[in-house]
Enzyme design. Structure first.
Site, PDB file in Angstrom:
ATOM      1  N   SER A 180      36.238  60.197  96.713  1.00  0.00           N
ATOM      2  CA  SER A 180      36.841  59.573  95.536  1.00  0.00           C
ATOM      3  C   SER A 180      38.280  60.020  95.397  1.00  0.00           C
ATOM      4  CB  SER A 180      36.056  59.965  94.283  1.00  0.00           C
ATOM      5  OG  SER A 180      36.781  59.641  93.115  1.00  0.00           O
ATOM      6  N   TYR A 193      32.224  66.770  88.791  1.00  0.00           N
ATOM      7  CA  TYR A 193      32.407  65.690  89.767  1.00  0.00           C
ATOM      8  C   TYR A 193      33.727  65.857  90.516  1.00  0.00           C
ATOM      9  CZ  TYR A 193      33.052  60.989  91.682  1.00  0.00           C
ATOM     10  OH  TYR A 193      33.276  59.934  92.523  1.00  0.00           O
TER      11      TYR A 193
END
Length: 316
Positions: A180, A193
């Site tokens: 990501s 995350y």
């Protein structure tokens, strides 16, 4: 008297010529993408996800020998059936299935053994698994932090370490980390995350330098959020009142990457062996530069967004 092309026709002719060149280029690249993955052993983790299944279809159609991994055997079989039912068995290989759940670290070694036994080698390992969590830090338990780290960091690196000896022996191979953009740019309410994505990015960056002498390449693809239909994004009912953060938030929440686009980018990355790919619209690019060159400005804008009551409402 010499006949020349009227000046008014020059621009349309140039457009036609460039369009033709672009078409030929795309057709050549499409042919090369199929020929370059032909017979290669490609392992895809979380192949049952939207992006994973799209990726599996492209590599399967290109003649790759697929090893599809996922945490659900029923979903793996469903994907297997969909791939085999619409393919020519004389041009494609029957995929092999391996049950792999990164949240269950104790059984990963067995999965690695099974993957190695499928074909005896691995040409391309695509690490696609990801677990997303969005919440204020005080609402996240340490157990949740550990689970996210297992799925996003410890699982992929354990698999990479298990596959690495197979590649070193043959002095060839490629790791592809589908990461990501938060592996480069951390946003509020995504502490565990973003931390896991930063960690796995750093691991594969280090790995790239270490395995280059063995002819092994490492590619990382950093993308914005995956949106099955980026065009149908629904605007927030309570937009942030901070003007700058309102613009950034709108751009981040309405310009996702489709699974199909990401899957095609993965195929291109495998073919070209690009070391690093950033798949995002201009705002994240600009944010990355601001974070690097003007960190105080970046932190101030992000803090303003956190203080905005409307942004907090979006998390409920």
């Amino acid at each position: 008297m010499k006949m020349g092309v009227p000046s008014v026709m020059v621009l349309p002719l140039l457009i036609v010529v460039f369009a033709g060149v672009y078409y030929v280029y795309n057709e050549v690249m499409r042919f090369m993408s199929k020929s370059m993955v032909l017979n290669k052993v490609v392992v895809i983790t979380d192949a049952v996800s939207g992006m994973g299944s799209e990726c599996a279809r492209l590599f399967h159609a290109g003649g790759a020998r697929l090893v599809l991994c996922g945490p659900s055997w029923d979903k793996l079989e469903s994907l297997y059936d969909s791939l085999c039912s619409g393919s020519d068995p004389s041009k494609t290989f029957t995929p092999k299935l391996v049950l792999l759940d990164f949240s269950d670290m104790e059984n990963i070694s067995d999965a690695i053994t099974e993957i190695a036994e499928c074909y005896g080698c691995v040409d391309v390992l695509i690490c696609n698994s990801s677990m997303k969590v969005k919440a204020p830090v005080q609402n996240l338990s340490l157990e949740m932090d550990k689970t996210v780290m297992d799925v996003n960091y410890f699982g992929p690196i354990t698999l990479a370490k298990g596959v690495l000896p197979l590649m070193i022996t043959r002095r060839t191979g490629q790791f592809v980390l589908v990461n990501s953009i938060q592996g480069k740019l951390a946003l509020p309410f995504r502490t565990c995350y973003a931390a896991s994505k930063h960690a796995v990015q750093a691991f594969f960056d280090c790995l790239r330098a270490e395995v280059e002498e063995y002819g092994i390449s490492v590619s990382t693809i950093s993308h914005t959020f995956i949106n099955a239909d980026a065009q149908d994004a629904t605007p927030s009912k309570a937009p942030p009142t901070n003007a700058l953060w309102a613009y950034i938030s709108n751009m981040l929440n309405t310009h996702g990457v489709s699974p199909d686009s990401l899957a095609h980018e993965i195929v291109r990355t495998v073919n070209r062996q690009n070391r690093e790919v950033l798949l995002a619209h201009p705002v994240p690019w600009i944010a990355l530069y601001i974070r690097a060159l003007l960190p105080s400005c970046f932190f101030a804008v992000v803090a303003a967004g956190v203080k905005d009551g409307a942004m907090t409402e979006q998390l409920k």
